[in-house]
Design a protein around this motif. Structure first.
Motif, PDB file in Angstrom:
ATOM      1  N   LYS A  11       0.813  -1.224   0.000  1.00  0.00           N
ATOM      2  CA  LYS A  11       0.000   0.000   0.000  1.00  0.00           C
ATOM      3  C   LYS A  11       0.853   1.285   0.000  1.00  0.00           C
ATOM      4  O   LYS A  11       2.065   1.239   0.265  1.00  0.00           O
ATOM      5  CB  LYS A  11      -0.933  -0.032   1.211  1.00  0.00           C
ATOM      6  N   TYR A  51     -12.533  -2.114  -3.726  1.00  0.00           N
ATOM      7  CA  TYR A  51     -13.017  -2.195  -2.347  1.00  0.00           C
ATOM      8  C   TYR A  51     -14.547  -2.064  -2.273  1.00  0.00           C
ATOM      9  O   TYR A  51     -15.075  -1.739  -1.208  1.00  0.00           O
ATOM     10  CB  TYR A  51     -12.342  -1.133  -1.483  1.00  0.00           C
ATOM     11  N   GLU A 112      -5.771   1.797   8.980  1.00  0.00           N
ATOM     12  CA  GLU A 112      -5.979   2.136   7.560  1.00  0.00           C
ATOM     13  C   GLU A 112      -4.671   1.994   6.777  1.00  0.00           C
ATOM     14  O   GLU A 112      -4.623   1.274   5.777  1.00  0.00           O
ATOM     15  CB  GLU A 112      -6.506   3.566   7.425  1.00  0.00           C
TER      16      GLU A 112
HETATM   17  P1  CMP Z   1      -7.500  -4.459   3.748  1.00  0.00           P
HETATM   18  O1  CMP Z   1      -7.087  -5.805   4.164  1.00  0.00           O
HETATM   19  O2  CMP Z   1      -6.912  -3.905   2.496  1.00  0.00           O
HETATM   20  O3  CMP Z   1      -9.109  -4.419   3.620  1.00  0.00           O
HETATM   21  C1  CMP Z   1      -9.874  -3.273   3.858  1.00  0.00           C
HETATM   22  C2  CMP Z   1      -9.070  -2.107   4.339  1.00  0.00           C
HETATM   23  O4  CMP Z   1      -9.801  -1.052   4.933  1.00  0.00           O
HETATM   24  C3  CMP Z   1      -8.140  -2.570   5.437  1.00  0.00           C
HETATM   25  O5  CMP Z   1      -7.138  -3.409   4.932  1.00  0.00           O
HETATM   26  C4  CMP Z   1      -7.670  -1.232   5.998  1.00  0.00           C
HETATM   27  O6  CMP Z   1      -6.640  -0.649   5.212  1.00  0.00           O
HETATM   28  C5  CMP Z   1      -8.914  -0.351   5.819  1.00  0.00           C
HETATM   29  N1  CMP Z   1      -9.599  -0.045   7.078  1.00  0.00           N
HETATM   30  C6  CMP Z   1      -9.680   1.178   7.622  1.00  0.00           C
HETATM   31  N2  CMP Z   1     -10.395   1.156   8.751  1.00  0.00           N
HETATM   32  C7  CMP Z   1     -10.766  -0.122   8.948  1.00  0.00           C
HETATM   33  C8  CMP Z   1     -11.526  -0.785   9.959  1.00  0.00           C
HETATM   34  N3  CMP Z   1     -12.047  -0.133  11.001  1.00  0.00           N
HETATM   35  N4  CMP Z   1     -11.713  -2.108   9.833  1.00  0.00           N
HETATM   36  C9  CMP Z   1     -11.207  -2.785   8.769  1.00  0.00           C
HETATM   37  N5  CMP Z   1     -10.485  -2.200   7.784  1.00  0.00           N
HETATM   38  C10 CMP Z   1     -10.263  -0.888   7.877  1.00  0.00           C
END
Ligand code: CMP
Length: 140
Positions: A11, A51, A112
């Motif tokens: 990322k 997403y 995040e």
């Molecule tokens: P990822 O595994 O890429 O999947 C969704 C993404 O949302 C996660 O990683 C984080 O980068 C982001 N994210 C931000 N806030 C949250 C949260 N509260 N719960 C889960 N994912 C989050």
């Protein structure tokens, strides 16, 4: 023995800090093989679509903004039980809960800006790989 493919993203928080090699070292040390890799700057449309499953979540708009804030590295990883293995080496979504030695524990800045994405199932891996890669780009 089940050899699988999974999808991974390094990322923007990690590319900004020049951690691509450090992340790749962890992946390879875990027995995962990088069989496709390209650097990209995601468009808003790409991030939103990728997403899309999180569209109703409160963090969706910020997530899209973050994922388009700088370059990412898109990867296909191959290995025995690659989906689960990658999730193990990544660590928990929230770095505060990640196990020592995992990518997120060592590198993530926040829930995040958590340095890496990895597919959560074999089915999603197939969809996510196809979203970014042509079959001819995957060289096992
Ligand atoms: P990822 O595994 O890429 O999947 C969704 C993404 O949302 C996660 O990683 C984080 O980068 C982001 N994210 C931000 N806030 C949250 C949260 N509260 N719960 C889960 N994912 C989050």
């Amino acid at each position: 023995m089940t050899v699988e493919l999974t999808f991974s993203i390094i990322k923007p928080d990690a590319t900004r800090r020049n951690l691509t090699g450090a992340v790749n070292q962890k992946l390879e040390a875990a027995g995962l093989r990088i069989v496709a890799q390209k650097r990209a700057h995601l468009t808003e449309a790409q991030a939103k679509a990728f997403y899309g499953v999180h569209a109703a979540r409160p963090f969706y708009a910020d997530l899209v903004k973050f994922m388009t804030s700088g370059p990412v590295v898109l990867q296909v990883l191959e290995g025995e039980n690659a989906v689960l293995k990658n999730r193990e080496v990544m660590g928990a979504t929230n770095p505060a809960n990640a196990e020592p030695g995992t990518i997120r524990k060592e590198f993530a800045e926040s829930i995040e800006a958590n340095s890496v994405h990895g597919s959560d199932s074999l089915e999603n891996a197939k969809t996510e790989i196809a979203f970014f890669f042509a079959e001819t780009e995957i060289v096992g």
